[in-house]
Design a protein around this motif. Structure first.
Motif, PDB file in Angstrom:
ATOM      1  N   TYR A   1      -7.081  -4.517   0.338  1.00  0.00           N
ATOM      2  CA  TYR A   1      -8.407  -4.740   0.959  1.00  0.00           C
ATOM      3  C   TYR A   1      -9.175  -5.712   0.327  1.00  0.00           C
ATOM      4  N   ASP A   2      -9.448  -5.992  -0.826  1.00  0.00           N
ATOM      5  CA  ASP A   2     -10.364  -6.913  -1.319  1.00  0.00           C
ATOM      6  C   ASP A   2      -9.749  -8.254  -1.130  1.00  0.00           C
TER       7      ASP A   2
ATOM      8  N   ARG B   1      -8.225  -9.371   1.360  1.00  0.00           N
ATOM      9  CA  ARG B   1      -8.218  -9.602   2.925  1.00  0.00           C
ATOM     10  C   ARG B   1      -6.717  -9.523   3.512  1.00  0.00           C
TER      11      ARG B   1
ATOM     12  N   ALA C   1      -7.975  -0.745  -3.908  1.00  0.00           N
ATOM     13  CA  ALA C   1      -8.846  -1.403  -2.944  1.00  0.00           C
ATOM     14  C   ALA C   1      -8.218  -2.961  -3.080  1.00  0.00           C
TER      15      ALA C   1
ATOM     16  N   GLN D   1     -12.239  -1.392  10.764  1.00  0.00           N
ATOM     17  CA  GLN D   1     -11.959  -2.784  11.118  1.00  0.00           C
ATOM     18  C   GLN D   1     -10.904  -2.686  12.341  1.00  0.00           C
TER      19      GLN D   1
ATOM     20  N   ARG E   1       0.700  -1.166  -0.017  1.00  0.00           N
ATOM     21  CA  ARG E   1      -0.035   0.141   0.093  1.00  0.00           C
ATOM     22  C   ARG E   1       1.002   1.367   0.089  1.00  0.00           C
TER      23      ARG E   1
ATOM     24  N   ALA F   1     -13.932  -8.064  10.263  1.00  0.00           N
ATOM     25  CA  ALA F   1     -12.895  -8.221   9.464  1.00  0.00           C
ATOM     26  C   ALA F   1     -12.193  -9.748   9.197  1.00  0.00           C
TER      27      ALA F   1
ATOM     28  N   ASP G   1      -2.084  -3.978   8.211  1.00  0.00           N
ATOM     29  CA  ASP G   1      -1.506  -5.001   7.009  1.00  0.00           C
ATOM     30  C   ASP G   1      -0.896  -6.376   7.563  1.00  0.00           C
TER      31      ASP G   1
ATOM     32  N   SER H   1      -5.308  -6.066   4.207  1.00  0.00           N
ATOM     33  CA  SER H   1      -5.162  -4.878   4.622  1.00  0.00           C
ATOM     34  C   SER H   1      -6.472  -4.528   5.167  1.00  0.00           C
ATOM     35  N   PHE H   2      -6.751  -3.476   6.263  1.00  0.00           N
ATOM     36  CA  PHE H   2      -7.919  -3.372   7.286  1.00  0.00           C
ATOM     37  C   PHE H   2      -7.963  -1.859   7.293  1.00  0.00           C
ATOM     38  N   THR H   3      -9.395  -1.539   7.086  1.00  0.00           N
ATOM     39  CA  THR H   3      -9.844  -0.238   7.181  1.00  0.00           C
ATOM     40  C   THR H   3      -9.745   0.268   8.746  1.00  0.00           C
TER      41      THR H   3
END
Length: 244
Positions: free
Chosen positions: A142-143, A145, A139, A152, A113, A158, A171, A147-149
């Motif tokens: 993230y898509d 799975r 994204a 989350q 990222r 998550a 991450d 990396s996390f917002t």
């Protein structure tokens, strides 16, 4: 050190018994690989784009002339001083195998990222030559799975390694595999996370042959107990922490 000492004859008997188990493990590994290849594929619908040294590129363009693509999700977040130590440990095993992968119609790329300039700076420090691109405007991580917002990280739902998780950081590592058909359609075929990545670490395979093994006796019982960036082994632990 204390350990059982035996005659050559007794050692040979024990070694042959272990060999039978090793052969069974090899056959099981072959069977698992066959099941891995037999998994159904998922069509990739999103138009993922990445910042690369050659400009903006789509996921399809990362394949180059190859039909298959391995993506390593390298933990390097925007603003980080250095890449994840464990990811860097794995990356040290990559450059030499790229020509062999290409002979089997496989391309390899790492994705993080962090902005491309930060990726390139750390890549130069470590002396790597494999392709490494940025998903900072996508994204993608993230898509898939890894990396996390912020939500989350604060407790929103998550998943990681196909199970619910409360992510400890933004991450985590993983590998995703794709294939592209003759029309250019891309399919996601496989992903692995967490200790699944140990299959890529030949250092571990060699250590596992030695009498003292991995010697990971720290609190985590894993590579965080001893692995550093390879240019930091000579530095005191305090210097490593500040330099990383």
């Amino acid at each position: 050190m204390t350990h059982q000492i035996a005659t050559r004859e007794a050692w040979l008997e024990a070694r042959k018994a272990l060999l039978a188990e090793e052969k069974a493990y090899t056959r099981l590994r072959d069977a698992l690989a066959e099941k891995r290849r037999a998994l159904p594929w998922v069509k990739v619908e999103a138009d993922y784009q990445f910042d690369t040294a050659g400009g903006r590129r789509t996921l399809g363009e990362l394949f180059g002339a190859k039909r298959q693509l391995i993506v390593y999700h390298f933990m390097l977040a925007p603003g980080a001083k250095a890449g994840c130590v464990g990811c860097s440990f794995l990356a040290d095993h990559i450059d030499g195998i790229i020509p062999h992968l290409e002979q089997k119609d496989v391309a390899f790329v790492a994705v993080s990222r962090a902005p491309l300039a930060e990726i390139e700076a750390f890549k130069r420090r470590m002396g790597w030559s494999f392709r490494w691109v940025s998903s900072c405007r996508s994204a993608f991580n993230y898509d898939f799975r890894v990396s996390f917002t912020p939500e989350q990280l604060e407790g929103a739902e998550a998943t990681y390694n196909f199970a619910p998780i409360q992510p400890p950081i933004a991450d985590l590592p993983g590998t995703s595999v794709f294939i592209k058909d003759e029309t250019g359609q891309i399919f996601h075929t496989y992903s692995q996370f967490a200790r699944g990545g140990e299959d890529l670490l030949s250092t571990y395979m060699l250590l596992d042959m030695t009498p003292l093994g991995r010697q990971e006796r720290g609190a985590g019982g894993d590579l965080e107990d001893w692995v550093r960036h390879r240019d930091r082994y000579a530095a005191p632990a305090e210097a490593e922490a500040s330099a990383a």
